[in-house]
Design a protein around this motif. Structure first.
Motif, short mmCIF file in Angstrom:
data_model
loop_
_atom_site.label_atom_id
_atom_site.label_comp_id
_atom_site.label_asym_id
_atom_site.label_seq_id
_atom_site.Cartn_x
_atom_site.Cartn_y
_atom_site.Cartn_z
N LEU A 1 0.80 -1.22 0.00
CA LEU A 1 0.00 0.00 0.00
C LEU A 1 0.84 1.27 0.00
O LEU A 1 0.32 2.36 -0.22
CB LEU A 1 -0.93 0.02 1.23
N GLY A 2 2.12 1.14 0.28
CA GLY A 2 2.97 2.33 0.32
C GLY A 2 2.69 3.20 1.53
O GLY A 2 2.78 4.43 1.46
N LEU A 3 2.31 2.57 2.66
CA LEU A 3 2.04 3.33 3.86
C LEU A 3 3.30 4.02 4.36
O LEU A 3 4.40 3.52 4.18
CB LEU A 3 1.48 2.40 4.96
N ASP A 4 3.12 5.16 5.02
CA ASP A 4 4.28 5.87 5.56
C ASP A 4 4.94 5.08 6.69
O ASP A 4 6.12 5.24 6.97
CB ASP A 4 3.87 7.24 6.09
N TYR A 5 4.15 4.22 7.33
CA TYR A 5 4.69 3.46 8.47
C TYR A 5 4.01 2.10 8.53
O TYR A 5 2.80 1.99 8.38
CB TYR A 5 4.43 4.22 9.76
N PHE A 6 4.81 1.06 8.71
CA PHE A 6 4.27 -0.30 8.86
C PHE A 6 5.27 -1.10 9.68
O PHE A 6 6.46 -1.10 9.38
CB PHE A 6 4.08 -0.97 7.49
N SER A 7 4.81 -1.76 10.73
CA SER A 7 5.74 -2.55 11.54
C SER A 7 5.05 -3.79 12.09
O SER A 7 3.82 -3.81 12.23
CB SER A 7 6.29 -1.72 12.70
N PHE A 8 5.83 -4.81 12.35
CA PHE A 8 5.30 -5.97 13.06
C PHE A 8 6.41 -6.60 13.89
O PHE A 8 7.59 -6.47 13.59
CB PHE A 8 4.69 -7.00 12.11
N SER A 9 6.01 -7.24 14.97
CA SER A 9 6.95 -8.02 15.77
C SER A 9 6.31 -9.37 16.05
O SER A 9 5.09 -9.48 16.16
CB SER A 9 7.28 -7.29 17.08
N TYR A 10 7.14 -10.39 16.15
CA TYR A 10 6.63 -11.74 16.37
C TYR A 10 7.42 -12.44 17.45
O TYR A 10 8.66 -12.43 17.44
CB TYR A 10 6.70 -12.57 15.08
N SER A 11 6.71 -13.03 18.40
CA SER A 11 7.33 -13.83 19.46
C SER A 11 6.93 -15.28 19.25
O SER A 11 5.75 -15.63 19.29
CB SER A 11 6.85 -13.35 20.84
N MET B 1 1.78 -12.27 16.92
CA MET B 1 2.33 -11.21 16.07
C MET B 1 1.57 -9.92 16.33
O MET B 1 0.34 -9.90 16.36
CB MET B 1 2.25 -11.57 14.59
N ASP B 2 2.32 -8.84 16.52
CA ASP B 2 1.72 -7.53 16.74
C ASP B 2 2.02 -6.66 15.52
O ASP B 2 3.18 -6.48 15.15
CB ASP B 2 2.29 -6.89 18.01
N VAL B 3 0.97 -6.14 14.88
CA VAL B 3 1.11 -5.36 13.65
C VAL B 3 0.67 -3.92 13.91
O VAL B 3 -0.39 -3.69 14.49
CB VAL B 3 0.25 -5.95 12.51
N LYS B 4 1.48 -2.96 13.47
CA LYS B 4 1.16 -1.55 13.64
C LYS B 4 1.13 -0.90 12.27
O LYS B 4 2.07 -1.04 11.48
CB LYS B 4 2.24 -0.88 14.51
N LEU B 5 0.02 -0.19 11.97
CA LEU B 5 -0.16 0.40 10.65
C LEU B 5 0.05 1.91 10.63
O LEU B 5 0.27 2.50 9.56
CB LEU B 5 -1.57 0.09 10.12
N THR B 6 -0.05 2.54 11.78
CA THR B 6 0.19 3.98 11.89
C THR B 6 0.95 4.25 13.19
O THR B 6 1.10 3.36 14.03
CB THR B 6 -1.13 4.78 11.92
N ARG B 7 1.37 5.49 13.36
CA ARG B 7 2.06 5.87 14.59
C ARG B 7 1.09 6.35 15.67
O ARG B 7 1.51 6.69 16.77
CB ARG B 7 3.09 6.97 14.29
#
Length: 223
Positions: A158-168, A174-180
């Motif tokens: 999507l070309g988002l300005d911010y995208f992150s995930f972490s996995y344990s 899994m925790d996914v973050k799409l915005t700040r």
């Protein structure tokens, strides 16, 4: 305590309590003694353990020192369906002469800039467009959670300005973050916990029983 019971207990916790559990799992486990492998470029950062028991990925688009794109949305493509897609988002090329004549220059479906009637378009901010893309993707995930990772792959495009995930791996979460933006409230649906910001927009989600979702995604890709 079996895995299903652990998942149910985890889902009953508040978001803050869930974060505390994850911090204990990631900070007090044997991986704390390991040296993280970090790979970083201008657009992403990956932090992981050597055995991938923990991985964190952050993608960000830098536009510092660059002119912000001017974007517009097509609201009328009558007799122009080849050049313009209804509801399509297009980059605007500033053109004072065109504007003086109620026209607008955009890079249309041809990949080149052409003049079009300004009435065919509605100005959109990048934030509005991102919010719409996220809403559409989240709606698809809600409709068919079995295809969760298929839609997650789409989120990366999507070309988002911010995208992150972490996995344990230990928590299989899994925790996914799409915005700040900060999370105000979370709502659990099956094995997915959706996070909402102050505007009641989804800004991320957490996936319980993550490996099960991943197996479904792999099976689909193998079909």
């Amino acid at each position: 305590m079996n895995k299903e019971t652990i998942i149910e207990e985890f889902k009953r916790l508040s978001k803050e309590e869930q974060k505390e559990v994850l911090e204990k799992l990631t900070n007090n486990s044997p991986m704390e003694e390991e040296r993280f492998i970090i790979q970083e470029t201008e657009t992403f950062k990956i932090k992981r353990t050597s055995d991938f028991s923990f991985i964190e990925f952050v993608s960000y688009n830098f536009r510092e020192g660059q002119n912000e794109l001017i974007l517009t949305q097509c609201i009328d493509n009558t007799d122009m369906s080849v050049s313009l897609k209804l509801n399509g988002i297009y980059e605007v090329i500033p053109d004072e002469k065109a504007e003086a004549n109620e026209m607008i220059r955009v890079i249309d479906e041809s990949g080149e800039s052409y003049l079009h009637n300004r009435k065919r378009f509605k100005k959109k901010t990048k934030e509005e467009i991102e919010a719409e893309k996220i809403r559409d993707s989240i709606e698809e995930i809600r409709k068919n959670p079995d295809n969760l990772f298929f839609h997650m792959a789409g989120l990366l495009d999507l070309g988002l300005d911010y995208f992150s995930f972490s996995y344990s791996k230990e928590a299989d979460l899994m925790d996914v973050k799409l915005t700040r933006s900060n999370t105000v409230i979370s709502r659990a649906v099956d094995n997915i916990i959706y996070d909402f910001d102050s505007k009641d927009e989804v800004n991320g989600f957490s996936i319980l029983n993550c490996r099960n979702h991943l197996e479904k995604y792999k099976n689909r890709m193998d079909e």
